[in-house]
Motif scaffolding. Sequence first.
Motif, PDB file in Angstrom:
ATOM      1  N   PHE A 122     134.536  27.121 -97.907  1.00  0.00           N
ATOM      2  CA  PHE A 122     133.399  27.878 -97.391  1.00  0.00           C
ATOM      3  C   PHE A 122     133.083  27.612 -95.920  1.00  0.00           C
ATOM      4  CE2 PHE A 122     132.273  27.957-101.997  1.00  0.00           C
ATOM      5  CZ  PHE A 122     132.147  29.325-102.146  1.00  0.00           C
ATOM      6  N   GLY A 123     133.694  26.589 -95.317  1.00  0.00           N
ATOM      7  CA  GLY A 123     133.246  26.183 -93.987  1.00  0.00           C
ATOM      8  C   GLY A 123     131.868  25.570 -94.102  1.00  0.00           C
ATOM      9  N   LEU A 124     131.218  25.349 -92.971  1.00  0.00           N
ATOM     10  CA  LEU A 124     129.902  24.706 -93.020  1.00  0.00           C
ATOM     11  C   LEU A 124     128.841  25.633 -93.572  1.00  0.00           C
ATOM     12  CD1 LEU A 124     129.092  22.661 -89.815  1.00  0.00           C
ATOM     13  CD2 LEU A 124     129.773  21.858 -92.073  1.00  0.00           C
ATOM     14  N   ASN A 125     128.953  26.901 -93.216  1.00  0.00           N
ATOM     15  CA  ASN A 125     127.830  27.813 -93.489  1.00  0.00           C
ATOM     16  C   ASN A 125     128.133  28.878 -94.508  1.00  0.00           C
ATOM     17  OD1 ASN A 125     126.268  26.519 -91.589  1.00  0.00           O
ATOM     18  ND2 ASN A 125     127.306  27.626 -89.948  1.00  0.00           N
TER      19      ASN A 125
ATOM     20  N   PRO B  34     132.757  30.289 -87.682  1.00  0.00           N
ATOM     21  CA  PRO B  34     133.922  30.783 -86.934  1.00  0.00           C
ATOM     22  C   PRO B  34     134.950  31.385 -87.896  1.00  0.00           C
ATOM     23  CG  PRO B  34     133.330  28.567 -86.249  1.00  0.00           C
ATOM     24  CD  PRO B  34     132.479  28.890 -87.441  1.00  0.00           C
ATOM     25  N   ILE B  35     135.631  32.424 -87.465  1.00  0.00           N
ATOM     26  CA  ILE B  35     136.470  33.245 -88.338  1.00  0.00           C
ATOM     27  C   ILE B  35     137.496  32.420 -89.122  1.00  0.00           C
ATOM     28  CG2 ILE B  35     138.095  33.873 -86.459  1.00  0.00           C
ATOM     29  CD1 ILE B  35     136.936  36.407 -89.001  1.00  0.00           C
ATOM     30  N   ASN B  36     138.066  31.394 -88.488  1.00  0.00           N
ATOM     31  CA  ASN B  36     139.086  30.601 -89.185  1.00  0.00           C
ATOM     32  C   ASN B  36     138.533  29.339 -89.827  1.00  0.00           C
ATOM     33  OD1 ASN B  36     141.621  31.933 -89.171  1.00  0.00           O
ATOM     34  ND2 ASN B  36     141.563  31.764 -86.928  1.00  0.00           N
ATOM     35  N   ASN B  37     137.214  29.222 -89.860  1.00  0.00           N
ATOM     36  CA  ASN B  37     136.621  28.015 -90.454  1.00  0.00           C
ATOM     37  C   ASN B  37     136.264  28.232 -91.921  1.00  0.00           C
ATOM     38  OD1 ASN B  37     135.775  25.382 -90.411  1.00  0.00           O
ATOM     39  ND2 ASN B  37     133.712  25.868 -89.728  1.00  0.00           N
ATOM     40  N   VAL B  38     136.903  29.202 -92.542  1.00  0.00           N
ATOM     41  CA  VAL B  38     136.667  29.506 -93.966  1.00  0.00           C
ATOM     42  C   VAL B  38     137.998  29.832 -94.624  1.00  0.00           C
ATOM     43  CG1 VAL B  38     134.360  30.458 -93.590  1.00  0.00           C
ATOM     44  CG2 VAL B  38     136.325  31.965 -93.540  1.00  0.00           C
TER      45      VAL B  38
ATOM     46  N   LYS C 217     145.489  26.399 -91.739  1.00  0.00           N
ATOM     47  CA  LYS C 217     144.610  25.916 -90.664  1.00  0.00           C
ATOM     48  C   LYS C 217     143.301  25.369 -91.234  1.00  0.00           C
ATOM     49  CE  LYS C 217     142.332  27.597 -86.415  1.00  0.00           C
ATOM     50  NZ  LYS C 217     142.621  26.458 -85.538  1.00  0.00           N
ATOM     51  N   HIS C 218     142.629  26.164 -92.087  1.00  0.00           N
ATOM     52  CA  HIS C 218     141.331  25.656 -92.557  1.00  0.00           C
ATOM     53  C   HIS C 218     141.477  24.524 -93.574  1.00  0.00           C
ATOM     54  CE1 HIS C 218     137.185  25.068 -93.136  1.00  0.00           C
ATOM     55  NE2 HIS C 218     137.261  25.339 -94.437  1.00  0.00           N
TER      56      HIS C 218
END
Length: 333
Positions: free
Chosen positions: A85-88, A96-100, A105-106
């Motif tokens: 889920f990323g942080l948020n 950020p688009i790649n943080n999920v 990469k993620h």
Amino acid sequence: MEYRHLGRTGLKVSAISLGSWITYGGHVNNEHAFDIFKKAYDAGINFFDTAENYSAGKAEIVLGEAIKKFGWKQNDLVISTKVYFGLNNSADPSNPINNVGLSRKHIIEGLNLSLKRLDLPYVDIVYAHRPDRDTPIEEIVRGFNYLINSGKAFYWGTSEWSAVEIADAWRVADKLNLIGPAVEQPQYNLLVREKVENEFRWLYEKYGLGLTVFSPLKQGILTGKYNGQSQPPADSRLATAKDKYSVAYSKTFGNETWQRELELVEKLKPVAQELGVSLAQLALAWVLKNENVSSVIIGASSPAQVDENVAALEVAKKLNGDHLKKIDEVLGN
Ligand code: NDP
């Protein structure tokens, strides 16, 4: 405390574990969270579950601080976290688009960031918090195997994946001579049974799949504390809702599903009374009775709840076939 193997692995986890969703880094202040962690550890809980998105990373920070504060050694603990889920959370445009998701990469960056927040060199288990149907399964399997090979995690698992998706991960892992998911993390409680008891049934034998199950009290409903209340009790998760999950959940208070569930909880009271235990203990003991469950992840907003919930281990020993039959009858499932 009782310790069980995580599925077919050699790892032993406490049958009751402590999760940090919503509560730590969120609803309760850090000093209070430390008291709860300490109570859990003293009761023999060695397994602590968290995730990158719990309280937007703050849950991992508090858990890491507790480990330091009490001088716990990592070889006495089992720590799990989750990426996806990323942080948020995935749908939040501030992410950020790649943080999920589960891109290579993620998966790798996500766990590296979690380790920084936890201030630990590795976790025992890293989960794919949800399936990612936009990323090839081969990339996902390779990503988690990279984390294992680099010593940043020892096992990987899934959460809220379907049986077919888990089997697909194993098919690819076998083909590539890599490691498949050792464990799945689904919801499992007296009111939500289908996945664990039916859909996943063939995975336990075939892949040795372990289960770490969440919301065993269905976020508190199964404690009976919401029965007969026109408003949620002041100190409950529903009344103290701050984050978007619990705010959304608090809006379900009193709706049709909610009322139907409270009626079922009411019907469980005679079984709990017969055993001389609380409804929370009955609900947890029932989950513990399932042999495919490696660990039941509880949430707790006070040390007293930890005490009450850990005592469910003794209740599970008393719960016999007649009780289980009666429970099925009253729940109609
Ligand atoms: P529960 O269903 O056990 O609910 C826990 C909450 O119920 C507590 O925070 C507390 O809330 C209340 N409670 C607990 N014990 C008692 C008691 N004895 N008497 C009265 N109230 C009690 O579990 P959670 O829903 O919190 O889930 C547990 C963990 O599972 C999470 O922390 C997380 O680690 C994991 N999880 C994973 C998910 C996933 O997608 N993989 C999703 C959800 C959870 P209060 O006192 O504030 O009312």
